[in-house]
Design an enzyme around this catalytic site. Sequence first.
Site, PDB file in Angstrom:
ATOM      1  N   CYS A  77      10.180 -21.524 -38.491  1.00 34.69           N
ATOM      2  CA  CYS A  77      10.319 -20.575 -37.388  1.00 34.69           C
ATOM      3  C   CYS A  77       9.030 -19.770 -37.238  1.00 34.69           C
ATOM      4  CB  CYS A  77      11.559 -19.714 -37.583  1.00 34.69           C
ATOM      5  SG  CYS A  77      12.033 -18.829 -36.059  1.00 34.69           S
ATOM      6  N   HIS A 177      15.434 -23.736 -37.300  1.00 33.07           N
ATOM      7  CA  HIS A 177      15.851 -23.313 -38.641  1.00 33.07           C
ATOM      8  C   HIS A 177      16.568 -24.478 -39.327  1.00 33.07           C
ATOM      9  CE1 HIS A 177      15.070 -18.946 -38.562  1.00 33.07           C
ATOM     10  NE2 HIS A 177      15.218 -19.081 -37.259  1.00 33.07           N
ATOM     11  N   GLU A 179      17.611 -24.632 -42.297  1.00 35.40           N
ATOM     12  CA  GLU A 179      18.661 -24.082 -43.167  1.00 35.40           C
ATOM     13  C   GLU A 179      19.928 -23.737 -42.395  1.00 35.40           C
ATOM     14  OE1 GLU A 179      16.575 -20.373 -41.688  1.00 35.40           O
ATOM     15  OE2 GLU A 179      16.050 -22.472 -42.087  1.00 35.40           O
TER      16      GLU A 179
END
Length: 196
Positions: A77, A177, A179
């Site tokens: 990001c 992202h 994650e």
Amino acid sequence: MELVIINTGCANIASVAFAIERLGMKVRVSDQPNEIESADKLFLPGVGAAASAMQSIREKGLDTLLPGLTQPVLGICLGMQLMGRHSEEGNANCLGMIEADTKRMRAEGLRLPHMGWNTVQFPRQSALFEGIDAGTYFYFVHGFAMALGDYTLASCDYGQPFSAAIGKDNFYGVQFHPERSGAAGARLLHNFIHNL
């Protein structure tokens, strides 16, 4: 394998650490130059504004260390944007690992920031996206982006095309992202750890 998340003071580090640990890997968080330099793989996450992130990086003395790293580094990001030369967000000079600039998105009437799931395409092959099909959805939250260019590994479109992932030498970045991107994000993190 020694995995380190670089603690820039401007990221939600816990969610990245949990995602790596879910892959069965151990990871440390550090802002110590010797620990960063000795790691096998490094993660550079970031959230917030580029100018304040760069101020934190400079205060920690990492602004000269990070561009000289030789092991694989994955910016996430804002971390990807910091790898470029300059960001319009706060008129910030960044780390300069990749010759690209970050500019405010022009989303042609779409709501900003660009938040939510969107698909990516692959203009060129990269081991970072091995086993991930074109058109796969990843989770984005951003209002600034890098244009498409020589270092684009994945592209996305939200009112305008932009770089969803970049790569040059040992430096890689993803605007989304991983994650927070489910199985596809987990596969990308696996690929970075094991394939690069």
